[in-house]
Design a protein around this motif. Structure first.
Motif, PDB file in Angstrom:
ATOM      1  N   GLN A   1      36.000  48.199  45.757  1.00  0.00           N
ATOM      2  CA  GLN A   1      34.536  48.160  45.717  1.00  0.00           C
ATOM      3  C   GLN A   1      33.962  47.853  47.096  1.00  0.00           C
ATOM      4  OE1 GLN A   1      33.185  49.259  42.909  1.00  0.00           O
ATOM      5  NE2 GLN A   1      35.305  49.314  42.171  1.00  0.00           N
ATOM      6  N   ALA A   2      34.607  46.943  47.819  1.00  0.00           N
ATOM      7  CA  ALA A   2      34.143  46.616  49.169  1.00  0.00           C
ATOM      8  C   ALA A   2      34.223  47.834  50.081  1.00  0.00           C
ATOM      9  CB  ALA A   2      34.972  45.473  49.737  1.00  0.00           C
ATOM     10  N   MET A   3      35.338  48.565  50.017  1.00  0.00           N
ATOM     11  CA  MET A   3      35.518  49.724  50.895  1.00  0.00           C
ATOM     12  C   MET A   3      34.662  50.904  50.471  1.00  0.00           C
ATOM     13  SD  MET A   3      39.582  49.627  51.856  1.00  0.00           S
ATOM     14  CE  MET A   3      40.170  49.795  50.160  1.00  0.00           C
ATOM     15  N   ASP A   4      34.171  50.870  49.227  1.00  0.00           N
ATOM     16  CA  ASP A   4      33.324  51.953  48.742  1.00  0.00           C
ATOM     17  C   ASP A   4      31.843  51.678  48.972  1.00  0.00           C
ATOM     18  OD1 ASP A   4      33.262  54.527  47.462  1.00  0.00           O
ATOM     19  OD2 ASP A   4      32.401  53.537  45.695  1.00  0.00           O
ATOM     20  N   GLY A   5      31.518  50.511  49.520  1.00  0.00           N
ATOM     21  CA  GLY A   5      30.134  50.255  49.896  1.00  0.00           C
ATOM     22  C   GLY A   5      29.333  49.413  48.930  1.00  0.00           C
ATOM     23  N   ALA A   6      29.956  48.843  47.876  1.00  0.00           N
ATOM     24  CA  ALA A   6      29.209  48.004  46.942  1.00  0.00           C
ATOM     25  C   ALA A   6      28.898  46.663  47.590  1.00  0.00           C
ATOM     26  CB  ALA A   6      30.021  47.794  45.664  1.00  0.00           C
ATOM     27  N   PRO A   7      27.629  46.254  47.678  1.00  0.00           N
ATOM     28  CA  PRO A   7      27.302  44.939  48.243  1.00  0.00           C
ATOM     29  C   PRO A   7      27.790  43.831  47.314  1.00  0.00           C
ATOM     30  CG  PRO A   7      25.370  46.398  48.190  1.00  0.00           C
ATOM     31  CD  PRO A   7      26.420  47.028  47.346  1.00  0.00           C
ATOM     32  N   PRO A   8      28.370  42.774  47.851  1.00  0.00           N
ATOM     33  CA  PRO A   8      28.924  41.723  46.991  1.00  0.00           C
ATOM     34  C   PRO A   8      27.868  40.867  46.310  1.00  0.00           C
ATOM     35  CG  PRO A   8      29.105  41.090  49.285  1.00  0.00           C
ATOM     36  CD  PRO A   8      28.599  42.501  49.287  1.00  0.00           C
ATOM     37  N   VAL A   9      26.686  40.785  46.906  1.00  0.00           N
ATOM     38  CA  VAL A   9      25.606  39.950  46.367  1.00  0.00           C
ATOM     39  C   VAL A   9      24.537  40.855  45.761  1.00  0.00           C
ATOM     40  CG1 VAL A   9      23.842  38.230  46.951  1.00  0.00           C
ATOM     41  CG2 VAL A   9      26.073  38.161  48.080  1.00  0.00           C
ATOM     42  N   PRO A  10      24.066  40.573  44.549  1.00  0.00           N
ATOM     43  CA  PRO A  10      24.312  39.359  43.769  1.00  0.00           C
ATOM     44  C   PRO A  10      25.434  39.476  42.733  1.00  0.00           C
ATOM     45  CG  PRO A  10      22.503  40.546  42.784  1.00  0.00           C
ATOM     46  CD  PRO A  10      22.950  41.355  43.976  1.00  0.00           C
ATOM     47  N   GLY A  11      26.129  40.615  42.646  1.00  0.00           N
ATOM     48  CA  GLY A  11      27.060  40.849  41.554  1.00  0.00           C
ATOM     49  C   GLY A  11      28.200  39.856  41.461  1.00  0.00           C
TER      50      GLY A  11
ATOM     51  N   LEU B   1      50.063  41.429  48.529  1.00  0.00           N
ATOM     52  CA  LEU B   1      50.392  42.805  48.137  1.00  0.00           C
ATOM     53  C   LEU B   1      49.214  43.776  48.228  1.00  0.00           C
ATOM     54  CD1 LEU B   1      52.786  42.241  45.077  1.00  0.00           C
ATOM     55  CD2 LEU B   1      53.380  43.129  47.341  1.00  0.00           C
ATOM     56  N   PRO B   2      47.990  43.398  47.842  1.00  0.00           N
ATOM     57  CA  PRO B   2      46.883  44.369  47.909  1.00  0.00           C
ATOM     58  C   PRO B   2      46.568  44.871  49.308  1.00  0.00           C
ATOM     59  CG  PRO B   2      46.295  42.542  46.468  1.00  0.00           C
ATOM     60  CD  PRO B   2      47.567  42.153  47.161  1.00  0.00           C
ATOM     61  N   PHE B   3      47.036  44.170  50.353  1.00  0.00           N
ATOM     62  CA  PHE B   3      46.796  44.671  51.702  1.00  0.00           C
ATOM     63  C   PHE B   3      47.405  46.058  51.899  1.00  0.00           C
ATOM     64  CE2 PHE B   3      45.813  40.246  52.522  1.00  0.00           C
ATOM     65  CZ  PHE B   3      44.838  40.305  53.507  1.00  0.00           C
ATOM     66  N   ALA B   4      48.447  46.367  51.119  1.00  0.00           N
ATOM     67  CA  ALA B   4      49.107  47.663  51.269  1.00  0.00           C
ATOM     68  C   ALA B   4      48.223  48.827  50.853  1.00  0.00           C
ATOM     69  CB  ALA B   4      50.405  47.679  50.457  1.00  0.00           C
ATOM     70  N   VAL B   5      47.270  48.593  49.945  1.00  0.00           N
ATOM     71  CA  VAL B   5      46.451  49.709  49.448  1.00  0.00           C
ATOM     72  C   VAL B   5      45.253  49.983  50.336  1.00  0.00           C
ATOM     73  CG1 VAL B   5      47.131  49.070  47.107  1.00  0.00           C
ATOM     74  CG2 VAL B   5      44.901  48.347  47.980  1.00  0.00           C
ATOM     75  N   VAL B   6      44.950  49.064  51.269  1.00  0.00           N
ATOM     76  CA  VAL B   6      43.775  49.261  52.117  1.00  0.00           C
ATOM     77  C   VAL B   6      43.888  50.571  52.895  1.00  0.00           C
ATOM     78  CG1 VAL B   6      42.535  48.348  54.120  1.00  0.00           C
ATOM     79  CG2 VAL B   6      43.242  46.822  52.285  1.00  0.00           C
ATOM     80  N   TRP B   7      45.086  50.871  53.354  1.00  0.00           N
ATOM     81  CA  TRP B   7      45.270  52.051  54.211  1.00  0.00           C
ATOM     82  C   TRP B   7      45.163  53.355  53.423  1.00  0.00           C
ATOM     83  CZ3 TRP B   7      44.847  49.857  58.656  1.00  0.00           C
ATOM     84  CH2 TRP B   7      45.314  48.552  58.813  1.00  0.00           C
ATOM     85  N   LEU B   8      45.165  53.262  52.095  1.00  0.00           N
ATOM     86  CA  LEU B   8      44.998  54.475  51.287  1.00  0.00           C
ATOM     87  C   LEU B   8      43.534  54.915  51.207  1.00  0.00           C
ATOM     88  CD1 LEU B   8      47.388  53.615  48.298  1.00  0.00           C
ATOM     89  CD2 LEU B   8      47.875  54.994  50.330  1.00  0.00           C
ATOM     90  N   TRP B   9      42.637  54.007  51.581  1.00  0.00           N
ATOM     91  CA  TRP B   9      41.213  54.343  51.511  1.00  0.00           C
ATOM     92  C   TRP B   9      40.769  54.812  52.897  1.00  0.00           C
ATOM     93  CZ3 TRP B   9      38.967  54.029  46.747  1.00  0.00           C
ATOM     94  CH2 TRP B   9      37.606  54.313  46.674  1.00  0.00           C
TER      95      TRP B   9
END
Length: 634
Positions: free
Chosen positions: A119-129, A57-65
């Motif tokens: 967060q991924a689409m907004d540019g937050a690096p996944p490591v180390p968080g 289901l979350p794949f549907a929101v990707v296109w909103l960003w």
């Protein structure tokens, strides 16, 4: 805003967000199995489809960003999903059991996935968080004795969760950033969560291996593959994989491809060792080493995945959700094997291979940065490990009880600690057992760390609550099987694997000799797995043969969930070996299902002059079986 500033500002937010997401997963996974799946009654295809739905289901929101949208819709999506995750996490402290628990947890998983991909689409690096949040969740799970805050039912659990939610929302409620580079390392978040939860950062898995080491007779490390109770202080051994994971991850360097390839190979080898090396002999030593070195290798693979690249947000979002979908698919494929009967040990190895390949693709792309010197940690950990290993098997010997002329025995299929309403309630299970004042407790369907059930060491939890010592033998895999609990002196232990004979889940017979009064009693704990449409004659004969050899000329008890009815031909297999149905003269004594028992599939069989009295069937619904108790006199 450059990637360094984003890494600094997003770190605390991702730590607490990941912590909340993992906590929700630990409720959602067993809820899916016990409530939607009805413990195997729902067809596997429907169950798997329901589980995967929430990750699709979350794949549907990707296109909103997208750049076509203004700041407000994106801000609403970011902050709304954060509030939704926090709200569902808070609600799970109070919503226990049934459909409400299932769908609150499902909504929490959905909100958590949306928040992470935003967060991924907004540019937050996944490591180390993100990996730091996974490690914090694992350490907290150990500190709580592998019982989640959701299931503790205490006032301080509410306080702790409230503080976590406050810390999360303080950092999570914000405006979107305007950035030019996005991290592609988000594709590894889901696979890392799977590997951490199943192998390298599972406190239950670590403690189970320690219990196998403690089960070695007379200090001989070539043990029989039987786990026994260990000191609670040995839980500090979990510091080793946590520090190794963190130590590897924070060394943020560009990582030469050759070096990262070596660590990727090490990760795959360690996971393969854990999955394929047996628990008998020197297996637990290799498996413990695989956990520690695997955690280090996983951290090193992650250390290069924080770098940024110029990608469209949509592609980054799809990559992040693809990784989380891989987590869900791996979990479904791995655990469905125990219902459908196909090999599954390759699944974590393949996931480790994926992480290794992704890490090698990232290596060498970024700048070289200052590496933190933590060599002192090796010295501290070496001293800690040496001291803690000295505690293995050093618990006091139970006192002799020469006055005993009988033993009170309880046989109980605990269904991994989950009640009929889908709640994890080991306190209720322990209370039902304690009510019978047992000397010996025989347990079936004992889960000691399945991710599917929340990663709890249910056996250790029950043993603590009952104040009893356990002996455990693996059946389907090293963390699922059968057990005997007692405070009588144990003089010998032995386990034998049973033939599958067409049944999907493995089975075993565990023999434990206890000293009661002036004699030794042999107790065999087992859980027969019937093949579809046929009587389990093969396993019944193997159990009776093993019990005859193990018991010798001692009084012998065979007890557990035998999945056969009185009068079935499989009962004749036991009778032909001299095992009498101890409860034949007291029927009806139905034990299944617990809320309205109509079948007696839990049994106590005896030979060697034992007589039965005072039978009782409990009324608890802390499992789908009711506990069966009886006094056996010689």
């Amino acid at each position: 805003m450059d990637i360094w500033e984003r890494q600094r500002r997003s770190g605390p937010m991702l730590v607490f967000g990941t912590l909340l997401f993992v906590d929700v997963l630990r409720v959602w996974l067993p809820s899916t199995i016990t409530i939607f799946g009805q413990a195997g009654a729902t067809p596997p295809a429907h169950l798997g489809g329901f589980a995967l739905l929430w990750f699709v289901l979350p794949f549907a929101v990707v296109w909103l960003w997208d750049d076509r949208f203004s700041d407000w819709p994106r801000r609403l999506l970011m902050n709304g999903s954060a509030v939704g995750l926090a709200g569902c996490r808070a609600a799970l402290l109070f919503v226990h059991g049934g459909q409400p628990q299932l769908y609150v947890a499902s909504a929490g998983v959905l909100c958590g996935l949306i928040w992470l991909v935003v967060q991924a689409m907004d540019g937050a690096p996944p490591v180390p968080g993100v990996p730091a949040g996974i490690a914090l969740a694992a350490a907290g799970h150990l500190a709580l004795g592998t019982v989640d805050l959701t299931w503790t039912g205490t006032w301080w659990a509410v306080v702790i969760v409230a503080l976590e939610l406050l810390a999360f929302l303080v950092f999570a409620i914000r405006r979107p950033w305007d950035v030019g580079t996005l991290s592609t390392g988000w594709s590894t978040a889901g696979p890392v969560l799977f590997l951490a939860s199943v192998v390298v950062l599972s406190p239950a898995a670590t403690m189970v291996e320690v219990s196998y080491l403690a089960g070695a007779p007379g200090g001989d490390l070539a043990g029989p593959g039987v786990g026994v109770s260990v000191s609670a202080w040995l839980g500090l051994l979990f510091v080793l994989p946590v520090v190794a994971f963190w130590r590897g991850m924070i060394r943020l360097s560009n990582g030469m491809p050759e070096v990262i390839i070596i660590f990727g190979v090490l990760l795959v080898v360690c996971v393969a060792v854990y999955m394929y090396v047996p628990v008998h002999g020197y297996g637990p030593i290799f498996r413990l080493a695989a956990i520690g070195f695997g955690a280090w290798a996983l951290g090193r693979c992650l250390s290069v995945t924080w770098q940024g690249e110029t990608y469209r947000p949509v592609l980054t979002g799809l990559s992040a959700l693809g990784g989380m979908l891989l987590f869900a698919v791996a979990a479904v494929v791995y655990y469905a094997a125990y219902d459908l009967g196909y090999p599954n040990r390759w699944v974590p190895v393949v996931v480790a291979g994926y992480v290794a390949l992704r890490a090698s693709a990232f290596a060498g792309r970024g700048e070289i940065v200052d590496e933190r010197d933590m060599r002192w940690s090796y010295v501290v950990l070496s001293v800690l490990m040496t001291g803690l290993f000295g505690l293995i098997g050093l618990g006091p010997t139970p006192p002799e009880r020469p006055e005993l002329r009988s033993v009170r025995l309880v046989a109980y299929n605990i269904r991994m600690g989950f009640g009929l309403d889908g709640t994890f309630d080991p306190s209720a299970a322990a209370a039902a057992v304690r009510q019978q004042h047992p000397d010996v407790v025989v347990l079936s369907e004992v889960d000691r760390g399945w991710l599917l059930n929340g990663g709890h060491d249910t056996l250790a939890i029950l043993a603590r609550k009952l104040g009893m010592r356990y002996t455990f033998a693996p059946a389907a895999d090293p963390v699922w099987g059968d057990a005997v609990l007692t405070n009588l002196p144990v003089t010998s232990r032995k386990s034998v694997a049973l033939s599958a004979d067409g049944a999907p889940t493995g089975a075993q017979a565990l023999g434990v000799t206890v000293r009661a009064g002036n004699r030794e009693i042999a107790v065999v704990s087992t859980h027969i797995q019937p093949p579809a449409g046929r009587a389990p004659l093969t396993q019944a004969r193997q159990i009776s043969d093993f019990a005859t050899r193990f018991g010798g000329d001692r009084p012998t008890i065979v007890a557990g969930d035998l999945n056969i009815q009185p009068g079935d031909e499989s009962m004749d297999a036991f009778a032909s070996s001299g095992f009498a149905d101890a409860l034949a003269g007291f029927r009806p004594l139905p034990t299944f299902p617990a809320d309205h028992p109509t079948q007696q599939i839990d049994h106590v069989l005896v030979r060697g002059g034992l007589t039965a009295s005072e039978p009782a069937v409990g009324s608890t619904t802390a499992s789908d079986h009711a506990p069966l108790a009886v006094t056996l006199t010689w």
